[in-house]
Design an enzyme around this catalytic site. Structure first.
Site, PDB file in Angstrom:
ATOM      1  N   LYS A  93       4.171   4.934  20.136  1.00 49.55           N
ATOM      2  CA  LYS A  93       3.220   5.602  18.926  1.00 49.55           C
ATOM      3  C   LYS A  93       1.476   5.750  19.322  1.00 49.55           C
ATOM      4  O   LYS A  93       0.925   6.795  18.432  1.00 49.55           O
ATOM      5  CB  LYS A  93       3.354   4.378  17.930  1.00 49.55           C
ATOM      6  CG  LYS A  93       2.145   4.621  16.489  1.00 49.55           C
ATOM      7  CD  LYS A  93       2.751   5.320  15.618  1.00 49.55           C
ATOM      8  CE  LYS A  93       1.931   6.506  15.012  1.00 49.55           C
ATOM      9  NZ  LYS A  93       0.942   5.971  14.339  1.00 49.55           N
ATOM     10  N   VAL A 144       1.383  -4.536   7.012  1.00 48.72           N
ATOM     11  CA  VAL A 144      -0.277  -4.423   6.326  1.00 48.72           C
ATOM     12  C   VAL A 144      -0.972  -4.142   6.987  1.00 48.72           C
ATOM     13  O   VAL A 144      -0.756  -3.605   8.204  1.00 48.72           O
ATOM     14  CB  VAL A 144       0.002  -6.263   5.598  1.00 48.72           C
ATOM     15  CG1 VAL A 144       0.794  -6.538   5.073  1.00 48.72           C
ATOM     16  CG2 VAL A 144      -0.026  -6.780   7.105  1.00 48.72           C
ATOM     17  N   ASN A 155       3.947  -8.471  -1.364  1.00 49.49           N
ATOM     18  CA  ASN A 155       2.342  -8.377  -1.609  1.00 49.49           C
ATOM     19  C   ASN A 155       1.369  -9.429  -1.173  1.00 49.49           C
ATOM     20  O   ASN A 155       1.760 -10.893  -1.651  1.00 49.49           O
ATOM     21  CB  ASN A 155       1.814  -7.037  -2.136  1.00 49.49           C
ATOM     22  CG  ASN A 155       0.800  -6.743  -1.755  1.00 49.49           C
ATOM     23  OD1 ASN A 155       0.893  -5.319  -0.735  1.00 49.49           O
ATOM     24  ND2 ASN A 155       0.345  -6.697  -2.410  1.00 49.49           N
ATOM     25  N   ALA A 159       1.340  -1.170   0.184  1.00 49.80           N
ATOM     26  CA  ALA A 159       0.237  -0.050  -0.226  1.00 49.80           C
ATOM     27  C   ALA A 159       1.260   0.882   0.251  1.00 49.80           C
ATOM     28  O   ALA A 159       1.948   1.490  -0.256  1.00 49.80           O
ATOM     29  CB  ALA A 159      -0.711   0.002   1.453  1.00 49.80           C
ATOM     30  N   GLU A 167      -1.542  13.535  19.465  1.00 49.44           N
ATOM     31  CA  GLU A 167      -2.304  14.230  18.319  1.00 49.44           C
ATOM     32  C   GLU A 167      -3.451  14.489  18.517  1.00 49.44           C
ATOM     33  O   GLU A 167      -3.570  15.734  18.546  1.00 49.44           O
ATOM     34  CB  GLU A 167      -1.744  13.412  17.136  1.00 49.44           C
ATOM     35  CG  GLU A 167      -1.961  14.075  15.593  1.00 49.44           C
ATOM     36  CD  GLU A 167      -1.569  12.318  14.248  1.00 49.44           C
ATOM     37  OE1 GLU A 167      -0.675  12.192  14.907  1.00 49.44           O
ATOM     38  OE2 GLU A 167      -2.651  12.785  14.086  1.00 49.44           O
ATOM     39  N   SER A 199       5.285   6.974  12.037  1.00 50.68           N
ATOM     40  CA  SER A 199       4.330   8.847  12.004  1.00 50.68           C
ATOM     41  C   SER A 199       4.799   8.911  10.775  1.00 50.68           C
ATOM     42  O   SER A 199       6.169   9.014  10.925  1.00 50.68           O
ATOM     43  CB  SER A 199       4.431   8.842  13.096  1.00 50.68           C
ATOM     44  OG  SER A 199       3.589  10.333  12.523  1.00 50.68           O
ATOM     45  N   HIS A 206       2.025   8.865  20.813  1.00 49.27           N
ATOM     46  CA  HIS A 206       1.656  10.192  20.158  1.00 49.27           C
ATOM     47  C   HIS A 206       0.590  10.384  18.992  1.00 49.27           C
ATOM     48  O   HIS A 206      -0.073  11.270  19.083  1.00 49.27           O
ATOM     49  CB  HIS A 206       2.493   9.519  19.231  1.00 49.27           C
ATOM     50  CG  HIS A 206       2.988  10.430  17.851  1.00 49.27           C
ATOM     51  ND1 HIS A 206       1.809   9.768  16.816  1.00 49.27           N
ATOM     52  CD2 HIS A 206       3.559  11.213  17.039  1.00 49.27           C
ATOM     53  CE1 HIS A 206       2.287  10.692  16.088  1.00 49.27           C
ATOM     54  NE2 HIS A 206       3.490  11.227  16.057  1.00 49.27           N
ATOM     55  N   ASN A 207      -0.225   9.110  19.164  1.00 48.11           N
ATOM     56  CA  ASN A 207      -1.297   9.772  18.056  1.00 48.11           C
ATOM     57  C   ASN A 207      -2.755  10.276  18.780  1.00 48.11           C
ATOM     58  O   ASN A 207      -3.434  10.973  18.376  1.00 48.11           O
ATOM     59  CB  ASN A 207      -2.169   8.247  17.942  1.00 48.11           C
ATOM     60  CG  ASN A 207      -0.932   7.809  16.318  1.00 48.11           C
ATOM     61  OD1 ASN A 207      -0.160   8.305  16.522  1.00 48.11           O
ATOM     62  ND2 ASN A 207      -1.941   6.811  15.496  1.00 48.11           N
TER      63      ASN A 207
HETATM   64  P1  2AM Z   1      -3.665  -6.460  -0.589  1.00 44.79           P
HETATM   65  O1  2AM Z   1      -2.599  -5.642  -1.114  1.00 44.79           O
HETATM   66  O2  2AM Z   1      -3.185  -7.868  -0.855  1.00 44.79           O
HETATM   67  O3  2AM Z   1      -5.014  -6.480  -0.300  1.00 44.79           O
HETATM   68  C1  2AM Z   1      -2.834  -2.651   2.762  1.00 44.79           C
HETATM   69  O4  2AM Z   1      -4.181  -3.317   3.156  1.00 44.79           O
HETATM   70  C2  2AM Z   1      -1.623  -3.903   2.921  1.00 44.79           C
HETATM   71  O5  2AM Z   1      -2.038  -4.389   3.760  1.00 44.79           O
HETATM   72  C3  2AM Z   1      -1.865  -4.361   1.657  1.00 44.79           C
HETATM   73  O6  2AM Z   1      -0.257  -4.423   0.915  1.00 44.79           O
HETATM   74  C4  2AM Z   1      -3.114  -5.805   1.618  1.00 44.79           C
HETATM   75  O7  2AM Z   1      -3.106  -6.588   1.135  1.00 44.79           O
HETATM   76  C5  2AM Z   1      -2.332  -5.924   2.786  1.00 44.79           C
HETATM   77  N1  2AM Z   1      -3.204  -6.993   3.679  1.00 44.79           N
HETATM   78  C6  2AM Z   1      -4.485  -6.727   4.032  1.00 44.79           C
HETATM   79  N2  2AM Z   1      -5.095  -7.338   4.334  1.00 44.79           N
HETATM   80  C7  2AM Z   1      -4.751  -8.330   4.364  1.00 44.79           C
HETATM   81  C8  2AM Z   1      -4.927  -9.832   4.872  1.00 44.79           C
HETATM   82  N3  2AM Z   1      -5.956 -10.416   5.527  1.00 44.79           N
HETATM   83  N4  2AM Z   1      -3.621 -10.368   5.156  1.00 44.79           N
HETATM   84  C9  2AM Z   1      -2.463 -10.287   4.177  1.00 44.79           C
HETATM   85  N5  2AM Z   1      -2.624  -8.892   3.913  1.00 44.79           N
HETATM   86  C10 2AM Z   1      -3.348  -8.178   3.547  1.00 44.79           C
END
Ligand code: 2AM
Length: 483
Positions: A185, A77, A35, A14, A192, A131, A188-189
């Site tokens: 963290k 993720v 990914n 992402a 904020e 952050s 911190h939030n």
């Molecule tokens: P993706 O591109 O395959 O959806 C932000 O959402 C990141 O987290 C992305 O890289 C997304 O992968 C990953 N992500 C979200 N849910 C996930 C899950 N249940 N298992 C693994 N990756 C996940």
């Protein structure tokens, strides 16, 4: 191409993940990207990462094979189950001394759990707060790593290279054991949330008490940003106030006044309640967002609930200076509360936190970055065991200079009917904290009266007694319940 060429792998493509990879690449590290949806790796390599040294992996096995030892795998993720799933899949592929870094917005308790679970395997786990948003990730975020301390020397060169710098010092240092990085963290939030609410209240007072035009407000924020309030949030507030929509009118008044939230402010509030620390300003900031969300109810109530009819009769320039000082004092009080929470959590969890280091990590790169955090860093550097920020000589003096202004602002807001929960919370906490005697004697008496909960006499500390207040009922105390 040789195998095992990457310095670190990053899972999660992402925006934050991509930007962190590009940042690491720009600092000379070889990064392997992966990914869950594997097609995104190729897309990334063909577009954003074109012309860089970044490599990709087709599977977790492939990714692990491309890593130099000790292997470093960073997750960016979604917090919660996505982190858990990846860690479970990674563990069988890694060996003793390898390092997993969770850079997402995980709850600190999840990080504590993984540190504990992985300890017997020798795989090292790091939970790191990141952050600074997208730009921060690309050009210098604030990084707050904690977890298995043995991992730090291995990840330090990478993280201190990609982080923001404040006066030449990296805004990344080892925070502490297990969940300490994610806890810091989270606080911190929360801070904020508090800073943003205070600024919103100042804006509200400028708008409704002083009837100021937006451009004039922008000028005031611009002035404030040149002094002790110098910070990212004041700066963007100035720019937001000046911003005009395509029709030439200010955009801000067109935005619906209902705040969203992702939960980290709420977690700070929950932690404050759990640890029993009066982090009242952040609590009020979270509740202010909840109240703002009740738009329809508020609109209905605005037609029937009365307020004062009084108008402001004071001096505008003077009130603006009161407002500036009130904002500064409230910020000091809010940060003091945040550090109180850190101190208590450190005590309970056996974290050896470096408070000056934490202030430095927040000094640059992140949303709450400000000149003021430099003063907090100095306070803790001079006195690492400082029990409360309010007692530091510098801040004590600044508050002494500002407290009457805070009272003016809270009083005017109350008299004129403009809600200012964060300013109010700051003042109430300040007066409570500096009170040698509070009315909790009556509270204890009430508790003993109706529930035989016992109380201590000032003259006999540590000795809990019960009084038969009514002359009837028993003399037996509820001795198991003293808190
Ligand atoms: P993706 O591109 O395959 O959806 C932000 O959402 C990141 O987290 C992305 O890289 C997304 O992968 C990953 N992500 C979200 N849910 C996930 C899950 N249940 N298992 C693994 N990756 C996940």
């Amino acid at each position: 191409m040789t195998e095992a060429q990457a310095d670190i792998a990053l899972i999660g493509l992402a925006v934050m993940g991509q930007n962190l990879i590009l940042n690491m690449d720009s600092r000379g590290f070889v990064v392997c990207a992966f990914n869950r949806t594997v097609e995104k790796v190729d897309q990334f390599l063909a577009n954003e990462a074109k012309g860089t040294k970044i490599i990709g992996a087709k599977s977790l096995q492939d990714m692990v094979a491309k890593l130099k030892k000790p292997r470093k795998v960073m997750l960016l993720v979604k917090a919660g189950s996505a982190v858990d799933e990846f860690v479970k899949k990674l563990v069988p592929l890694l060996e003793k001394g390898d390092i997993i870094i969770d850079g997402g917005n995980s709850q600190y308790t999840d990080t504590q759990r993984w540190c504990k679970e992985l300890s017997p395997t020798g795989i090292l786990y790091v939970g790191m707060g990141v952050s600074g948003g997208e730009d921060g990730a690309r050009y210098g975020p604030s990084l707050m790593p904690g977890g298995h301390t043995a991992a730090w020397p291995h990840v330090k060169p990478i993280f201190q290279a990609i982080t923001a710098k404040a006066n030449g010092e990296p805004c990344c240092d080892w925070v502490g054991e297990d969940g300490a990085g994610h806890f810091v963290k989270m606080v911190h939030n929360g801070i904020e949330y508090g800073d943003m609410q205070l600024i919103c209240e100042a804006y509200h007072l400028m708008k409704d008490v002083l009837a100021m035009e937006q451009n004039e407000m922008a000028q005031v924020f611009d002035e404030w940003n040149k002094g002790e309030l110098d910070s990212f949030l004041i700066e963007i507030t100035r720019d937001i106030l000046k911003f005009k929509d395509t029709d030439g009118k200010y955009l801000l008044p067109k935005i619906r006044d209902t705040a969203g939230q992702k939960g980290t402010g709420k977690w700070t509030g929950i932690s404050a309640l759990e640890y029993g620390v009066p982090v009242t300003l952040i609590g009020e900031a979270v509740f202010a967002r909840c109240l703002s969300a009740l738009k329809e109810e508020r609109v209905t109530a605005s037609k029937s609930l009365v307020g004062p009819s009084q108008k402001f009769t004071g001096n505008k320039k003077e009130f603006l200076e009161h407002l500036r000082k009130a904002l500064y004092a409230s910020k000091v009080i809010s940060y003091a509360q945040g550090f109180m929470l850190l101190r208590e959590a450190a005590k309970v969890n056996n974290w050896n936190l470096n408070y000056g280091g934490i202030a430095l990590m927040w000094r640059g790169g992140c949303i709450i970055r400000s000149a003021f955090l430099g003063n907090i860093k100095n306070a803790f550097s001079k006195s690492p065991q400082l029990s409360n920020l309010l007692l530091d000589p510098y801040f004590r003096e600044r508050i002494a200079d500002c407290q009457l202004s805070l009272r003016q602002v809270v009083a005017q807001a109350a008299l004129l009917g403009v809600p200012s929960p964060a300013f109010g919370a700051a003042l109430a906490f300040y007066d409570g904290y500096r009170a040698g005697v509070l009315p909790a004697n009556l509270l204890q008496a009430q508790r003993d009266y109706f529930g035989a909960h016992t109380y201590e006499l000032l003259s006999k500390p540590g000795e809990f007694v019960h009084t038969n207040w009514t002359g009837h009922g028993g003399n037996v105390s509820a001795s198991t319940y003293n808190k």
